[in-house]
Scaffold this motif. Structure first.
Motif, mmCIF file in Angstrom:
data_model
loop_
_atom_site.group_PDB
_atom_site.id
_atom_site.type_symbol
_atom_site.label_atom_id
_atom_site.label_comp_id
_atom_site.label_asym_id
_atom_site.label_seq_id
_atom_site.Cartn_x
_atom_site.Cartn_y
_atom_site.Cartn_z
ATOM 1 N N ARG A 52 -7.343 8.910 -8.545
ATOM 2 C CA ARG A 52 -7.060 9.497 -7.401
ATOM 3 C C ARG A 52 -7.508 8.121 -6.557
ATOM 4 O O ARG A 52 -6.467 8.169 -5.276
ATOM 5 C CB ARG A 52 -7.698 10.970 -6.887
ATOM 6 C CG ARG A 52 -7.602 11.241 -5.570
ATOM 7 C CD ARG A 52 -6.466 11.661 -5.641
ATOM 8 N NE ARG A 52 -5.602 13.146 -6.782
ATOM 9 C CZ ARG A 52 -4.915 13.332 -6.732
ATOM 10 N NH1 ARG A 52 -3.498 13.462 -6.275
ATOM 11 N NH2 ARG A 52 -4.055 14.638 -8.398
ATOM 12 N N LEU A 53 -8.651 7.303 -7.231
ATOM 13 C CA LEU A 53 -8.877 6.211 -6.374
ATOM 14 C C LEU A 53 -8.218 4.946 -5.886
ATOM 15 O O LEU A 53 -7.838 4.243 -4.928
ATOM 16 C CB LEU A 53 -10.216 5.748 -7.185
ATOM 17 C CG LEU A 53 -11.067 4.316 -6.685
ATOM 18 C CD1 LEU A 53 -12.208 5.181 -4.967
ATOM 19 C CD2 LEU A 53 -11.712 4.231 -7.603
ATOM 20 N N LEU A 54 -7.811 4.689 -7.359
ATOM 21 C CA LEU A 54 -6.212 3.765 -7.370
ATOM 22 C C LEU A 54 -5.257 4.381 -6.187
ATOM 23 O O LEU A 54 -5.373 3.657 -4.921
ATOM 24 C CB LEU A 54 -5.769 3.236 -8.201
ATOM 25 C CG LEU A 54 -6.615 2.784 -8.980
ATOM 26 C CD1 LEU A 54 -6.018 2.727 -11.017
ATOM 27 C CD2 LEU A 54 -6.761 1.710 -8.734
ATOM 28 N N GLN A 55 -4.343 5.741 -6.151
ATOM 29 C CA GLN A 55 -3.960 6.488 -5.385
ATOM 30 C C GLN A 55 -4.230 6.257 -3.877
ATOM 31 O O GLN A 55 -3.199 5.369 -3.421
ATOM 32 C CB GLN A 55 -3.397 7.450 -5.925
ATOM 33 C CG GLN A 55 -2.450 8.079 -7.066
ATOM 34 C CD GLN A 55 -2.728 9.323 -7.605
ATOM 35 O OE1 GLN A 55 -3.452 10.258 -7.074
ATOM 36 N NE2 GLN A 55 -1.668 9.552 -8.190
ATOM 37 N N ALA B 20 -3.813 1.216 2.235
ATOM 38 C CA ALA B 20 -4.018 -0.539 2.314
ATOM 39 C C ALA B 20 -2.172 0.377 2.553
ATOM 40 O O ALA B 20 -1.520 -0.846 3.694
ATOM 41 C CB ALA B 20 -4.075 -1.297 1.463
ATOM 42 N N SER B 21 -1.527 0.436 1.846
ATOM 43 C CA SER B 21 0.362 0.061 2.352
ATOM 44 C C SER B 21 0.205 0.612 4.353
ATOM 45 O O SER B 21 1.037 0.446 4.711
ATOM 46 C CB SER B 21 1.000 1.266 1.714
ATOM 47 O OG SER B 21 1.115 0.610 0.570
ATOM 48 N N ALA B 22 -0.334 2.209 3.924
ATOM 49 C CA ALA B 22 -0.172 2.569 5.804
ATOM 50 C C ALA B 22 -1.173 1.561 6.911
ATOM 51 O O ALA B 22 0.013 1.463 8.062
ATOM 52 C CB ALA B 22 -0.949 3.600 5.989
ATOM 53 N N THR C 124 -9.105 -2.383 -4.084
ATOM 54 C CA THR C 124 -8.722 -0.968 -4.325
ATOM 55 C C THR C 124 -9.239 -1.400 -6.015
ATOM 56 O O THR C 124 -10.094 -0.199 -7.149
ATOM 57 C CB THR C 124 -7.737 -0.632 -3.872
ATOM 58 O OG1 THR C 124 -7.149 -0.489 -3.040
ATOM 59 C CG2 THR C 124 -7.548 0.573 -5.545
ATOM 60 N N PRO C 125 -8.992 -2.271 -6.798
ATOM 61 C CA PRO C 125 -8.973 -2.364 -7.995
ATOM 62 C C PRO C 125 -10.562 -2.276 -8.084
ATOM 63 O O PRO C 125 -10.890 -2.046 -9.577
ATOM 64 C CB PRO C 125 -8.482 -3.444 -8.957
ATOM 65 C CG PRO C 125 -8.136 -3.496 -7.126
ATOM 66 C CD PRO C 125 -7.805 -3.624 -5.893
#
Length: 127
Positions: A18-21, A27-29, A88-89
């Motif tokens: 969920r953290l990665l999603q 970031a995409s938004a 994120t990672p």
């Protein structure tokens, strides 16, 4: 007696996923919003492909990025999105260190700390 939150392997895997999603979607938004702002700001501009014009040096420092972000610079918004994507990672590995420490799994804490050290060294070295 306080109820203790159980953090087993399945729960850790779910939280990490969920953290990665969330990180990638956020970031995409941000990059998408910055892209729309960039297109709107440069709509109708004539581009000269004969000369290279790089982005401002302010985008390479935290202070400069923050300053540009406060002025609404679209490139700064895109840069923040890229930073979120890189973070994120790293956040996932930090969560793994904490999760394995709570499970008292010394081997996986050591492996995760090593991975985190390599990630941080590569980020610091590339600046």
């Amino acid at each position: 007696m306080a109820h203790r939150l159980a953090l087993d392997d399945q729960r850790m895997e779910t939280i990490m996923g969920r953290l990665l999603q969330v990180g990638v979607l956020l970031a995409s938004a941000v990059v998408l919003a910055g892209g729309f702002l960039y297109i709107r700001a440069h709509l109708g501009s004539i581009v000269n492909y004969r000369t290279f014009a790089g982005e401002p040096a302010a985008l390479r420092s935290v202070r400069g990025l923050f300053r540009l972000l406060m002025t609404g610079d679209p490139a700064a918004v895109i840069q923040v999105g890229v930073i979120l994507l890189i973070a994120t990672p790293v956040a996932r590995v930090v969560f793994a260190v904490v999760g394995f420490a709570l499970e008292r799994d010394k081997l996986y804490v050591a492996v995760s700390v090593t991975v985190l050290a390599v990630l941080m060294a590569s980020l610091i070295y590339s600046i």
